[in-house]
Design a protein around this motif. Sequence first.
Motif, mmCIF file in Angstrom:
data_model
loop_
_atom_site.group_PDB
_atom_site.id
_atom_site.type_symbol
_atom_site.label_atom_id
_atom_site.label_comp_id
_atom_site.label_asym_id
_atom_site.label_seq_id
_atom_site.Cartn_x
_atom_site.Cartn_y
_atom_site.Cartn_z
ATOM 1 N N GLU A 156 28.084 50.964 68.907
ATOM 2 C CA GLU A 156 26.976 51.615 68.196
ATOM 3 C C GLU A 156 26.382 52.742 69.032
ATOM 4 O O GLU A 156 26.077 53.826 68.514
ATOM 5 C CB GLU A 156 25.897 50.580 67.862
ATOM 6 N N GLN A 157 26.244 52.506 70.324
ATOM 7 C CA GLN A 157 25.696 53.537 71.211
ATOM 8 C C GLN A 157 26.629 54.743 71.299
ATOM 9 O O GLN A 157 26.177 55.893 71.311
ATOM 10 C CB GLN A 157 25.461 52.955 72.612
ATOM 11 N N LEU A 187 18.018 59.174 73.605
ATOM 12 C CA LEU A 187 18.418 57.763 73.572
ATOM 13 C C LEU A 187 17.758 56.932 74.667
ATOM 14 O O LEU A 187 18.049 55.740 74.818
ATOM 15 C CB LEU A 187 19.947 57.663 73.701
ATOM 16 N N LYS A 200 26.245 56.890 68.281
ATOM 17 C CA LYS A 200 25.009 57.683 68.373
ATOM 18 C C LYS A 200 25.224 58.906 69.258
ATOM 19 O O LYS A 200 24.727 59.998 68.955
ATOM 20 C CB LYS A 200 23.873 56.822 68.929
ATOM 21 N N GLN A 216 27.344 61.472 67.467
ATOM 22 C CA GLN A 216 26.523 62.195 66.491
ATOM 23 C C GLN A 216 25.720 63.304 67.176
ATOM 24 O O GLN A 216 25.615 64.418 66.663
ATOM 25 C CB GLN A 216 25.572 61.238 65.789
ATOM 26 N N ARG A 217 25.201 63.000 68.349
ATOM 27 C CA ARG A 217 24.407 64.004 69.067
ATOM 28 C C ARG A 217 25.284 65.121 69.636
ATOM 29 O O ARG A 217 24.842 66.262 69.757
ATOM 30 C CB ARG A 217 23.580 63.317 70.164
ATOM 31 N N VAL A 220 31.329 60.960 62.012
ATOM 32 C CA VAL A 220 30.113 61.683 61.631
ATOM 33 C C VAL A 220 30.575 62.743 60.642
ATOM 34 O O VAL A 220 31.764 62.902 60.406
ATOM 35 C CB VAL A 220 29.403 62.322 62.841
#
Length: 240
Positions: A166-167, A188, A170, A173-174, A224
């Motif tokens: 999950e991290q 984060l 993220k 996505q960034r 993404v």
Amino acid sequence: MAIRIALVEDNPSLRKRFIDNFKYFQSIDLVLVSPTGEDFLNKMEQATAQELPQVVLMDIELPGIDGIETTARLKQSLPDIEVMMLTVFEQPDKIFNSLKAGAVGYMLKDESPSNIVKAVEELLEGGAPMSRTIARKMIGLISSDPNLSEDSKLKDQAIQEYGLSEQEVKIIQRLVDGNNYLEIAEGLFISPHTVKTHIKNIYKKLHVHSRASAVKLAIDKKIVGIVALILAAAATLLST
């Protein structure tokens, strides 16, 4: 140190105008100019490591292979080189296809030379520069077309396929949003060193060796979406 850039433009008068304008900016060094995609790719094959550009300003409508296909071929062989489309076209399909091919910016040719240079600098800092008119057009398109929404099923399949946490998702996505390591860390609430470790693991899982390749694969596999990339660029522009 000046940013090494290449220009691919088939129009002789526009090509000369860009060449003349770029001479006034000490922050950039125009190291390669080509009138066609084929000529550009041939020159890239022959260039030494010191002669390679960091950023390519790519026209879309080129004789022979167009700028989108030229970008895709460049990214296959030299994925670390960034590409910014420099064009008169605002059609959504050309914007999407350019981003899918690996371009990270999309600027109109009638932008001022200083804005184009600023966009080059922003791109190398991890941004996704986009002309304001394109940003507005894409926001309108995304808002009115439900077919451009994320496909959650394909996303879940891709995340499982590559074993992403999950991290890590993220962070990907960034990366797509154009954040640099420090911005990711702050967003984060982790250290920049931890971000670098995560990104190293992400590259290993995705079997890529650069940010550009990771972003392209993440978009292609629906980890993404291209929508996120466009909205991130548009939000930055429209807030200024």
